[in-house]
Design a protein around this motif. Structure first.
Motif, PDB file in Angstrom:
ATOM      1  N   UNK A 150       0.832  -1.209   0.000  1.00  0.00           N
ATOM      2  CA  UNK A 150       0.000   0.000   0.000  1.00  0.00           C
ATOM      3  C   UNK A 150       0.868   1.261   0.000  1.00  0.00           C
ATOM      4  N   UNK A 151       1.945   1.235   0.780  1.00  0.00           N
ATOM      5  CA  UNK A 151       2.869   2.381   0.823  1.00  0.00           C
ATOM      6  C   UNK A 151       3.497   2.615  -0.548  1.00  0.00           C
ATOM      7  N   UNK A 152       3.899   1.522  -1.209  1.00  0.00           N
ATOM      8  CA  UNK A 152       4.522   1.628  -2.534  1.00  0.00           C
ATOM      9  C   UNK A 152       3.524   2.119  -3.579  1.00  0.00           C
ATOM     10  N   UNK A 153       2.314   1.567  -3.568  1.00  0.00           N
ATOM     11  CA  UNK A 153       1.285   1.967  -4.544  1.00  0.00           C
ATOM     12  C   UNK A 153       0.925   3.435  -4.364  1.00  0.00           C
ATOM     13  N   UNK A 154       0.788   3.874  -3.111  1.00  0.00           N
ATOM     14  CA  UNK A 154       0.480   5.292  -2.860  1.00  0.00           C
ATOM     15  C   UNK A 154       1.551   6.191  -3.472  1.00  0.00           C
ATOM     16  N   UNK A 155       2.823   5.835  -3.261  1.00  0.00           N
ATOM     17  CA  UNK A 155       3.923   6.649  -3.779  1.00  0.00           C
ATOM     18  C   UNK A 155       3.891   6.715  -5.306  1.00  0.00           C
ATOM     19  N   UNK A 156       3.685   5.566  -5.942  1.00  0.00           N
ATOM     20  CA  UNK A 156       3.643   5.528  -7.410  1.00  0.00           C
ATOM     21  C   UNK A 156       2.488   6.377  -7.935  1.00  0.00           C
ATOM     22  N   UNK A 157       1.331   6.250  -7.296  1.00  0.00           N
ATOM     23  CA  UNK A 157       0.146   6.976  -7.775  1.00  0.00           C
ATOM     24  C   UNK A 157       0.299   8.488  -7.658  1.00  0.00           C
ATOM     25  N   UNK A 158       0.875   8.964  -6.549  1.00  0.00           N
ATOM     26  CA  UNK A 158       0.960  10.419  -6.364  1.00  0.00           C
ATOM     27  C   UNK A 158       2.118  11.044  -7.142  1.00  0.00           C
TER      28      UNK A 158
END
Length: 317
Positions: A150-158
């Motif tokens: 979730x931390x990685x996906x959030x970073x990629x998305x933003x």
């Protein structure tokens, strides 16, 4: 392409990175200290990962999160190393446009990941102190893995829109960046069109990721402190707080330089460019170097295991 290039957009197939502003002749003097810092980053974080892997007593949620932090620190450090080493070691300051925005994506992305990992570690400390008997059953391997993803996906998305926001801008002024790596705000200022959308999006990212994360960490420690103050034994209170010291140091190492860079960028335009460069380098280079040192010194289990490893090698020698 010269450093004073002010040609048309067609010339901007690359940017020129800056080592030490106004002192390019001093760049070689930074080569070995910089190489030493990168080596220390790899050795320190590599040691932390190796110790946690081989010592089964460290196969606990706290140390799994520490492993994620170590991987993130190495990744952030490696994101800056190609351009910095090319300047200071090989005196090659030119970086292709696409390579620049790729580096930009990874630097900002891993910065957001690190902030998210620190939030996860704050949650880990809260659960460990608030409900120690259910600590391992709440933070299972599956939950820790999902938190990491979730931390990685959030970073990629933003951060994913950032390269596209930069690519849409025309660059017809100087192509000289003020740092030895590519940052969104640095490249944005060279555009010869309105950068309002870029500025607004950058502000939104800072507020809703780094800013929000800082508030969550602060709130977590308020709850931790409330829980600790409810413990009857003074010895147990001190023991509980000691388990948080390493994480508090990691949070300060990340957010204090970040606040310093932000303040100087907003209010320190009259300061020497060297100050801006120094603060930006501290923000990106210091946490990956110092985090493993802090955790090695402040965490008894890791310190004991590292000493045991070196003692074992000494005995075999």
């Amino acid at each position: 392409m010269t450093m004073n290039s002010t040609a048309s957009h067609a010339n901007h197939h690359s940017f020129i990175l800056t080592g030490i502003p106004g002192m390019s002749d001093k760049n070689p003097w930074m080569a070995f200290p910089l190489g030493f810092l990168y080596t220390l980053t790899l050795l320190g974080n590599g040691t932390i990962l190796a110790v946690i892997k081989v010592d089964e007593s460290l196969h606990e949620p706290m140390y799994y999160f520490l492993s994620i932090l170590a991987v993130t620190d190495v990744s952030l450090s490696m994101s800056t190393s190609p351009s910095m080493l090319s300047i200071f070691w090989f005196n090659a300051p030119e970086i292709p446009f696409d390579a620049c925005i790729t580096q930009m994506f990874f630097i900002h992305g891993f910065g957001v990941v690190e902030s998210g990992v620190l939030v996860s570690m704050a949650f880990d400390r809260f659960v460990a102190i608030r409900d120690p008997l259910r600590y391992a059953s709440i933070l299972t391997h599956d939950i820790i893995g999902k938190i990491g993803i979730a931390v990685l996906i959030r970073a990629v998305c933003v951060v994913l829109p950032v390269p596209f926001l930069i690519k849409r801008l025309p660059f017809c002024h100087s192509n000289v960046l003020s740092h030895s790596y590519c940052l969104h705000q640095d490249a944005m200022r060279l555009a010869c069109a309105s950068t309002r959308i870029n500025s607004l999006y950058g502000l939104i990212i800072v507020i809703f990721t780094l800013g929000l994360d800082a508030l969550i960490i602060l709130f977590s420690y308020m709850l931790i402190l409330k829980t600790v103050l409810g413990i009857a034994s003074r010895t147990e209170r001190v023991k509980a707080l000691n388990t948080c010291l390493s994480h508090i140091c990691a949070v300060l190492l990340f957010y204090v330089p970040l606040i310093g860079v932000t303040m100087i960028h907003r209010f320190g335009k009259h300061l020497s460019p060297v100050v801006h460069t120094l603060m930006a380098n501290i923000y990106l280079l210091l946490p990956p170097v110092l985090n493993p040192i802090v955790y090695s010194v402040k965490t008894k289990q890791i310190r004991r295991r590292i000493l045991h490893m070196f003692q074992g090698r000494k005995d075999r020698a």
